[in-house]
Design a protein around this motif. Structure first.
Motif, mmCIF file in Angstrom:
data_model
loop_
_atom_site.group_PDB
_atom_site.id
_atom_site.type_symbol
_atom_site.label_atom_id
_atom_site.label_comp_id
_atom_site.label_asym_id
_atom_site.label_seq_id
_atom_site.Cartn_x
_atom_site.Cartn_y
_atom_site.Cartn_z
ATOM 1 N N ALA A 162 -4.666 3.458 -5.492
ATOM 2 C CA ALA A 162 -3.639 3.645 -6.630
ATOM 3 C C ALA A 162 -4.773 3.349 -8.071
ATOM 4 N N PRO A 163 -5.279 4.492 -8.278
ATOM 5 C CA PRO A 163 -6.527 4.443 -9.413
ATOM 6 C C PRO A 163 -5.753 4.509 -10.624
ATOM 7 N N GLN A 164 -6.678 4.130 -11.660
ATOM 8 C CA GLN A 164 -6.255 4.169 -13.139
ATOM 9 C C GLN A 164 -5.854 5.554 -13.869
ATOM 10 N N THR A 165 -6.880 6.612 -13.135
ATOM 11 C CA THR A 165 -6.742 8.016 -13.564
ATOM 12 C C THR A 165 -6.594 8.938 -12.540
ATOM 13 N N LEU A 166 -5.889 10.097 -12.599
ATOM 14 C CA LEU A 166 -5.614 10.931 -11.599
ATOM 15 C C LEU A 166 -5.939 12.315 -12.183
ATOM 16 N N ASN A 167 -6.899 13.052 -11.642
ATOM 17 C CA ASN A 167 -7.169 14.382 -11.974
ATOM 18 C C ASN A 167 -7.354 14.391 -13.647
ATOM 19 N N ASP A 168 -8.025 13.521 -14.271
ATOM 20 C CA ASP A 168 -8.566 13.421 -15.473
ATOM 21 C C ASP A 168 -7.352 13.199 -16.568
ATOM 22 N N SER A 169 -6.097 12.662 -16.021
ATOM 23 C CA SER A 169 -4.885 12.187 -16.530
ATOM 24 C C SER A 169 -4.557 10.983 -16.398
ATOM 25 N N THR A 170 -4.269 10.025 -17.579
ATOM 26 C CA THR A 170 -4.071 8.445 -17.273
ATOM 27 C C THR A 170 -2.420 8.529 -16.609
ATOM 28 N N ILE A 171 -2.411 7.633 -15.679
ATOM 29 C CA ILE A 171 -1.204 7.217 -14.924
ATOM 30 C C ILE A 171 -0.423 6.401 -15.876
ATOM 31 N N ASN A 172 0.866 6.346 -15.838
ATOM 32 C CA ASN A 172 1.720 5.456 -16.231
ATOM 33 C C ASN A 172 1.495 4.010 -15.696
ATOM 34 N N GLU A 173 1.381 3.070 -16.585
ATOM 35 C CA GLU A 173 0.997 1.648 -16.140
ATOM 36 C C GLU A 173 1.927 1.162 -15.189
ATOM 37 N N THR A 174 3.204 1.282 -15.571
ATOM 38 C CA THR A 174 4.416 0.845 -14.864
ATOM 39 C C THR A 174 4.462 1.258 -13.418
ATOM 40 N N THR A 175 4.272 2.695 -13.467
ATOM 41 C CA THR A 175 4.101 3.423 -12.027
ATOM 42 C C THR A 175 3.005 2.836 -11.309
ATOM 43 N N ARG A 176 1.825 2.679 -11.734
ATOM 44 C CA ARG A 176 0.494 2.546 -11.364
ATOM 45 C C ARG A 176 0.611 0.982 -10.662
ATOM 46 N N ASP A 177 1.321 0.150 -11.442
ATOM 47 C CA ASP A 177 1.332 -1.317 -10.996
ATOM 48 C C ASP A 177 2.442 -1.277 -9.863
ATOM 49 N N ALA A 178 3.561 -0.603 -10.050
ATOM 50 C CA ALA A 178 4.289 -0.732 -8.710
ATOM 51 C C ALA A 178 3.752 0.015 -7.478
ATOM 52 N N GLU A 179 2.881 0.982 -7.772
ATOM 53 C CA GLU A 179 2.446 1.439 -6.649
ATOM 54 C C GLU A 179 1.104 0.491 -6.009
ATOM 55 N N ARG A 180 0.432 -0.220 -6.797
ATOM 56 C CA ARG A 180 -0.479 -1.226 -6.252
ATOM 57 C C ARG A 180 0.264 -2.596 -5.547
ATOM 58 N N VAL A 181 1.311 -2.811 -6.310
ATOM 59 C CA VAL A 181 1.923 -3.894 -5.623
ATOM 60 C C VAL A 181 2.444 -3.646 -4.118
ATOM 61 N N ARG A 182 3.021 -2.434 -4.131
ATOM 62 C CA ARG A 182 3.391 -1.799 -2.714
ATOM 63 C C ARG A 182 2.171 -1.799 -1.902
ATOM 64 N N VAL A 183 1.157 -1.244 -2.181
ATOM 65 C CA VAL A 183 -0.174 -1.204 -1.330
ATOM 66 C C VAL A 183 -0.656 -2.648 -0.723
ATOM 67 N N ALA A 184 -0.522 -3.593 -2.019
ATOM 68 C CA ALA A 184 -1.175 -5.008 -1.739
ATOM 69 C C ALA A 184 -0.054 -5.645 -0.727
ATOM 70 N N SER A 185 1.078 -5.720 -1.113
ATOM 71 C CA SER A 185 2.099 -6.350 0.094
ATOM 72 C C SER A 185 2.073 -5.630 1.423
ATOM 73 N N THR A 186 1.948 -4.459 1.387
ATOM 74 C CA THR A 186 1.633 -3.536 2.786
ATOM 75 C C THR A 186 0.506 -4.349 3.355
ATOM 76 N N LEU A 187 -0.589 -4.324 2.511
ATOM 77 C CA LEU A 187 -1.897 -4.654 3.001
ATOM 78 C C LEU A 187 -1.632 -6.442 3.727
ATOM 79 N N SER A 188 -1.180 -7.304 2.826
ATOM 80 C CA SER A 188 -0.792 -8.733 3.231
ATOM 81 C C SER A 188 -0.109 -8.492 4.604
ATOM 82 N N VAL A 189 0.991 -7.546 4.715
ATOM 83 C CA VAL A 189 1.833 -7.746 6.118
ATOM 84 C C VAL A 189 0.947 -7.508 7.249
ATOM 85 N N LEU A 190 -0.214 -6.180 7.035
ATOM 86 C CA LEU A 190 -0.974 -5.922 7.954
ATOM 87 C C LEU A 190 -2.091 -6.708 8.431
ATOM 88 N N VAL A 191 -2.475 -7.597 7.408
ATOM 89 C CA VAL A 191 -3.405 -8.653 7.569
ATOM 90 C C VAL A 191 -2.819 -9.919 8.411
#
Length: 706
Positions: A162-191
């Motif tokens: 869930a990078p800060q930018t995608l294709n030279d365009s800045t991603i919405n901070e709220t959307t980015r944070d929500a995606e990162r939270v989903r990635v981190a929580s899924t990673l925690s379950v898998l760990v």
């Protein structure tokens, strides 16, 4: 009274006499015993293989007692909490829990930044996993929760997916944070799934492959990466960092200044932001991300467990209790698994908080439960007080808490003095982790340390042993000046076990240290014997040719005088008996040749004109042998055969019972190599070799090499 007074000196005198007698016996202690080869030792000690037990039957047994034992094993709180000494431990655990919570609050907010998540999720990760570990953990002193190294590893995953930018365009901070939270929580379950699974199959020994130099080099490199990652926050607002006493006051002061002066609105300083009150509902993990996260999850699971169990064993040894490594895997796995469902990121054990928990009087897991309840209070009621806390302050907190790990840079000097191989592991780990990512750095470090172990076993210390005067002790003659070789006997020892990777090195070092070119002698002996056989064959062919010529000439000129007298015939018969025909001569020569080839004197090195070794017996000290593989078996057999070809008898000494069993299972012993060649000690083998300077009768002098 008088009788007691009178008997006292007598008892004292009797006690002194007994003590003196024991002391005299101790001074005159000696032992005499006959020589023991392996057969005699097995007979004397009644050696036998232990009966095989089918463990799976025990695992499948079902009873009330077994169910209760499994419950207590996997839920240790039911064992220690009913026995908790409230009067002795509660006050210490209460103070310790409060102290750890005060540290855990800013660290939780700060380490969430390292993971690329909003700071409030650091508070969640400081509550759920800590309370779960209270129920399932076995260590009394470690503080489970957010940790810098784990947060950096999580941050590398969240920023890549869930990078800060995608294709030279800045991603919405709220959307980015929500995606990162989903990635981190899924990673925690898998760990958590990895850790629970490894714990249930008793895979706790996995951490043994992470040596102390590797862990210290890895955490040092991770600390450097954390330090660099926080510079952007620090230079955004110049604040002096504080640690030690009153550090919490300086935190609070920075928050008040930021709020009062409106730094966020005037200078655009990043602050923590809104911290929602209350707990978040559980969310199912995104299983579609499992395939992308499986590699990172396994690495994080191993690193987190390694850090936790290392600290746990240190504290357990210091305070005299036991930590179950497999149950620690299960406890840490459940903490991450359940925490991931409640949107936490993977956690482990914090070094700084664990030291505080121990030093402030913590006695049990109750201290962790108290700290988690304090964090719960912050989440529910007091979280909004920290919304104007600048992120630069959190970055300063992170950097200050890295002080202990950055001090590990001094390991370079200590390892240089103590063990340069460990220094090499530390340097490779540090460099690989700095240059590569944390997961790739760990992989490279583990592979390198294992390869280094293989290389070190391939190049062990080989030595010729000599007898220390007036003892039955044998030591390396190159290290002990008084140790002298026994005349006629060579004792060879390797400092490492012999297996497929170093079997050839073992054989080569043995022949080199013995000072005899074994292969040259064997080849020359075979050439001379072959040449002798060829000469005999030519001689037989020549005699056969002469026999044919004599037979043809005799048939043309034979005449018989029938008028000879009886006396002449008898005399002719006697003379014929005394003469030998060419055919008989050929048969005699053949018989003589066969006898010469069987005669030991005819095929000896001396008879062939070859130099003889200056020793008649070779003893292999196999005390360092821990296991035997097929390559080792063949190597040992070839050593027996080669040295017997040059008229040197071989013996083995100091084998452990499991090694003897493996030798038997590999069919090492046969008609030529028996257990009579295996002795209980080097001294027994040397004594037997001196008493029998010739090869034992039941072993052939020349055998075929494998």
């Amino acid at each position: 009274m008088g009788l007691a007074d009178a008997s006292g000196p007598r008892d004292t005198q009797a006690l002194l006499s007994a003590t003196q007698a024991v002391e005299l016996r101790r001074r005159d202690y000696h032992m005499e015993r006959p020589l023991l080869n392996q057969e005699h030792l097995e007979e004397l000690g009644r050696w036998g293989s232990a009966p095989r037990t089918r463990q799976w039957r025990t695992w499948l047994q079902c009873s009330h007692a077994r169910a209760r034992a499994l419950l207590l094993q996997h839920l240790p709180v039911l064992v220690w909490l009913p026995r908790y000494p409230v009067r002795d431990w509660l006050l210490g655990d209460l103070l310790s829990g409060m102290s750890v919570a005060i540290m855990q609050l800013p660290q939780g907010l700060a380490y969430a930044l390292l993971a690329g998540l909003p700071p409030v999720f650091g508070l969640y990760s400081s509550f759920y996993p800590v309370f779960i570990y209270f129920l399932f953990g076995t260590s009394r002193h470690i503080s489970v929760g957010t940790f810098a190294v784990m947060s950096v590893m999580v941050g590398s995953v969240t920023e890549s997916l869930a990078p800060q930018t995608l294709n030279d365009s800045t991603i919405n901070e709220t959307t980015r944070d929500a995606e990162r939270v989903r990635v981190a929580s899924t990673l925690s379950v898998l760990v958590g799934l990895f850790q629970v699974g490894l714990g249930l199959i008793h895979f706790g020994f996995l951490v043994t492959y992470l040596s102390e130099p590797l862990v210290r080099g890895y955490t040092t490199a991770a600390a450097v990466q954390v330090f660099v990652s926080q510079l952007k926050y620090v230079f955004g607002l110049h604040l002096s960092s504080h640690s030690g006493p009153l550090s919490l006051i300086y935190l609070i002061g920075a928050t008040g200044i930021s709020y009062g002066m409106g730094l966020k609105h005037i200078f655009g300083v990043d602050v923590v932001g809104n911290i929602s009150a209350g707990l978040v509902p559980p969310v199912a993990p995104n299983t579609q991300l499992f395939s992308k996260l499986v590699g990172s999850a396994f690495t994080i699971a191993v690193v987190g467990f390694a850090i936790a169990i290392s600290l746990g064993k240190i504290f357990a040894l210091r305070h005299g209790y036991r930590v179950d490594s497999n149950q620690e895997l299960v406890a840490l796995g459940l903490s991450n698994l359940i925490g991931g469902i409640f949107q936490c990121f993977p956690v482990s054990c914090s070094m700084s908080r664990s030291l505080v928990q121990e030093s402030t009087g913590g006695n049990s897991q109750v201290a962790g439960a108290i700290s988690s309840l304090f964090i719960l209070l912050i989440i529910v009621k007091l979280g909004e007080l920290f919304r104007d806390l600048p992120k630069a302050v959190l970055a300063a907190i992170i950097i200050v808490n890295l002080k202990g790990m950055l001090r590990q840079l001094s390991d370079v000097c200590s390892f240089w003095k103590a063990n340069q191989a460990d220094l090499l592991i530390w340097l490779v780990t540090f460099a690989a982790t700095i240059l590569l990512n944390l997961d790739l750095g760990l992989m490279v470090s583990v592979v390198f340390s294992l390869l280094l172990v293989v290389v070190r076993t391939q190049m062990p210390h080989y030595s010729i042993l000599g007898q220390v005067p007036d003892t039955d002790i044998y030591r390396d003659v190159a290290e002990y000046s008084e140790a002298k070789e026994v005349p006629g006997v060579k004792v060879f020892r390797s400092s490492a076990t012999v297996y497929f990777a170093n079997a050839d090195f073992y054989s080569d070092a043995l022949k080199q240290r013995c000072g005899v070119d074994v292969d040259f002698l064997i080849s020359q002996k075979k050439k001379l014997l072959k040449k002798r056989e060829q000469l005999k064959l030519k001689q037989l062919q020549k005699e056969k040719k002469l026999q044919k010529q004599a037979a043809s000439s005799k048939g043309a000129s034979v005449s018989i005088n029938v008028n000879t007298s009886l006396e002449d015939m008898r005399s002719n018969n006697v003379e014929d008996c005394k003469q030998v025909s060419p055919g008989d001569k050929m048969e005699d020569a053949t018989a003589n040749g066969q006898e010469d080839s069987k005669a030991p004197d005819g095929s000896t090195l001396k008879a062939l004109g070859l130099p003889q070794p200056d020793f008649h017996s070779l003893i292999l000290d196999l005390g360092a042998l821990s296991f035997v593989d097929t390559v080792c078996l063949k190597s040992l057999k070839n050593i027996f055969h080669d040295f017997r070809d040059i008229e040197v008898e071989v013996y083995m000494a100091a084998c452990h019972s499991p090694v003897v069993s493996q030798l038997e299972a590999g069919h090492f012993f046969d008609a030529s190599i028996t257990k009579k060649h295996l002795f209980a000690s080097v001294h027994d083998a040397v004594t037997f070799a001196l008493q029998h300077p010739r090869p034992v009768p039941d072993s052939p002098v020349s055998v075929t090499r494998l």
